[in-house]
Design an enzyme around this catalytic site. Structure first.
Site, PDB file in Angstrom:
ATOM      1  N   GLY A  33       7.495  -0.522   9.293  1.00 55.01           N
ATOM      2  CA  GLY A  33       7.151  -1.875   9.685  1.00 55.01           C
ATOM      3  C   GLY A  33       7.117  -2.833   8.509  1.00 55.01           C
ATOM      4  O   GLY A  33       7.205  -2.434   7.345  1.00 55.01           O
ATOM      5  N   ALA A  34       6.977  -4.099   8.834  1.00 52.69           N
ATOM      6  CA  ALA A  34       6.834  -5.144   7.817  1.00 52.69           C
ATOM      7  C   ALA A  34       5.365  -5.535   7.755  1.00 52.69           C
ATOM      8  O   ALA A  34       4.836  -6.121   8.701  1.00 52.69           O
ATOM      9  CB  ALA A  34       7.696  -6.355   8.167  1.00 52.69           C
ATOM     10  N   GLY A  35       4.682  -5.175   6.674  1.00 53.23           N
ATOM     11  CA  GLY A  35       3.265  -5.491   6.574  1.00 53.23           C
ATOM     12  C   GLY A  35       2.436  -4.645   7.527  1.00 53.23           C
ATOM     13  O   GLY A  35       2.741  -3.476   7.770  1.00 53.23           O
ATOM     14  N   LYS A  51       3.965   1.854   1.847  1.00 54.35           N
ATOM     15  CA  LYS A  51       4.668   2.230   3.083  1.00 54.35           C
ATOM     16  C   LYS A  51       6.054   2.799   2.810  1.00 54.35           C
ATOM     17  O   LYS A  51       6.471   3.760   3.459  1.00 54.35           O
ATOM     18  CB  LYS A  51       4.809   1.021   4.019  1.00 54.35           C
ATOM     19  N   ILE A  73       7.426   4.279   0.048  1.00 58.26           N
ATOM     20  CA  ILE A  73       7.434   5.608  -0.552  1.00 58.26           C
ATOM     21  C   ILE A  73       6.968   6.642   0.462  1.00 58.26           C
ATOM     22  O   ILE A  73       7.537   7.738   0.573  1.00 58.26           O
ATOM     23  CB  ILE A  73       6.538   5.639  -1.810  1.00 58.26           C
ATOM     24  N   VAL A 124       0.819  -1.217   0.000  1.00 61.85           N
ATOM     25  CA  VAL A 124       0.000   0.000   0.000  1.00 61.85           C
ATOM     26  C   VAL A 124       0.857   1.272   0.000  1.00 61.85           C
ATOM     27  O   VAL A 124       0.326   2.372   0.173  1.00 61.85           O
ATOM     28  CB  VAL A 124      -0.973   0.029   1.193  1.00 61.85           C
ATOM     29  N   PRO A 165       0.147  11.048  -4.729  1.00 64.09           N
ATOM     30  CA  PRO A 165      -0.515  10.566  -5.940  1.00 64.09           C
ATOM     31  C   PRO A 165       0.287   9.487  -6.652  1.00 64.09           C
ATOM     32  O   PRO A 165       1.484   9.296  -6.395  1.00 64.09           O
ATOM     33  CB  PRO A 165      -0.612  11.827  -6.807  1.00 64.09           C
ATOM     34  N   LYS A 189      14.395   0.381   8.932  1.00 70.75           N
ATOM     35  CA  LYS A 189      13.491  -0.763   8.762  1.00 70.75           C
ATOM     36  C   LYS A 189      14.102  -1.898   9.563  1.00 70.75           C
ATOM     37  O   LYS A 189      15.011  -2.585   9.095  1.00 70.75           O
ATOM     38  CB  LYS A 189      13.375  -1.145   7.287  1.00 70.75           C
TER      39      LYS A 189
END
Length: 213
Positions: free
Chosen positions: A105-107, A15, A17, A13, A187, A32
């Site tokens: 995060g991861a997921g 994360k 960027i 979704v 965007p 991360k």
């Protein structure tokens, strides 16, 4: 609030960027702590290529796992033990000057890091405020509001939403029903490069700093 945790309503979704844009907007550092699926490249490599040189430090991961799977599963397959207490300890070492730290995060929040510990548990232990990354797709309202409800029940501070992709009125419903503010939206881009990230960071800077004040 010097620790900002970027989570998503699901996988893919935006994360990374969003993390790059937030990091640039706040002139923060990036981390991360747990990366899975490293054979396809790492999110740290992506962010490093998108943020200004000489300002942001992209810290090395605490755990890098090859398998593109949930961290607890990838760690099990690779005979690695993820120690979330060690992640919290490292986070303290990465902020000697109280510089903002953007943690990706991861997921999503309920992704397991170990057999017993979820990402949500790590967020609480880190004492971080959360930015929720969301996009519009069939089922995204449900995923968004479930994420918000989990954070509300856990008592975790939420900074707000950053939406990605094409605009949809679903965003307005998510903001209204969750009670969490919209920080902004990023965007869809033909090419995501440093210039694009800097442009989006300028738009996010004022609302982010106001919400963090």
């Amino acid at each position: 609030m010097n620790r900002i945790f970027v989570t998503g309503i699901g996988t893919g979704v935006g994360k990374t960027i969003i993390s790059a844009c937030v990091t640039t907007a706040l002139e923060a550092d990036y981390w991360k702590p747990v990366q899975s699926g490293s054979e396809e490249g790492t999110d740290t490599q992506t962010v490093r290529a998108l943020v200004p040189e000489g300002i942001t430090v992209c810290h090395p991961e605490a755990y890098v796992l090859k398998e593109p799977a949930s961290p607890h599963l990838a760690a099990r397959m690779e005979h690695v033990t993820i120690d979330t207490a060690e992640i919290v300890r490292q986070a303290g070492l990465l902020q000697p000057a109280r510089r903002p730290l953007v943690i990706e995060g991861a997921g999503g929040l309920l992704v397991p890091l170990t057999d017993d510990i979820l990402t949500l548990d790590l967020v609480r232990d880190l004492g971080a405020g959360v930015i929720i990354a969301a996009q519009n797709y069939l089922g995204s309202i449900n995923h968004s509001l479930l994420t918000a409800r989990v954070l509300q029940h856990a008592g975790v501070p939420v900074i707000g939403w950053i939406f990605g992709g094409d605009y949809h009125t679903n965003e307005d419903d998510v903001v209204r029903l969750s009670g969490y503010p919209r920080i902004g939206r990023i965007p869809q881009a033909v090419e995501v490069n440093m210039a694009f990230v800097q442009q989006q960071a300028q738009l996010l800077s004022a609302p982010l700093k106001a919400l963090l004040a």
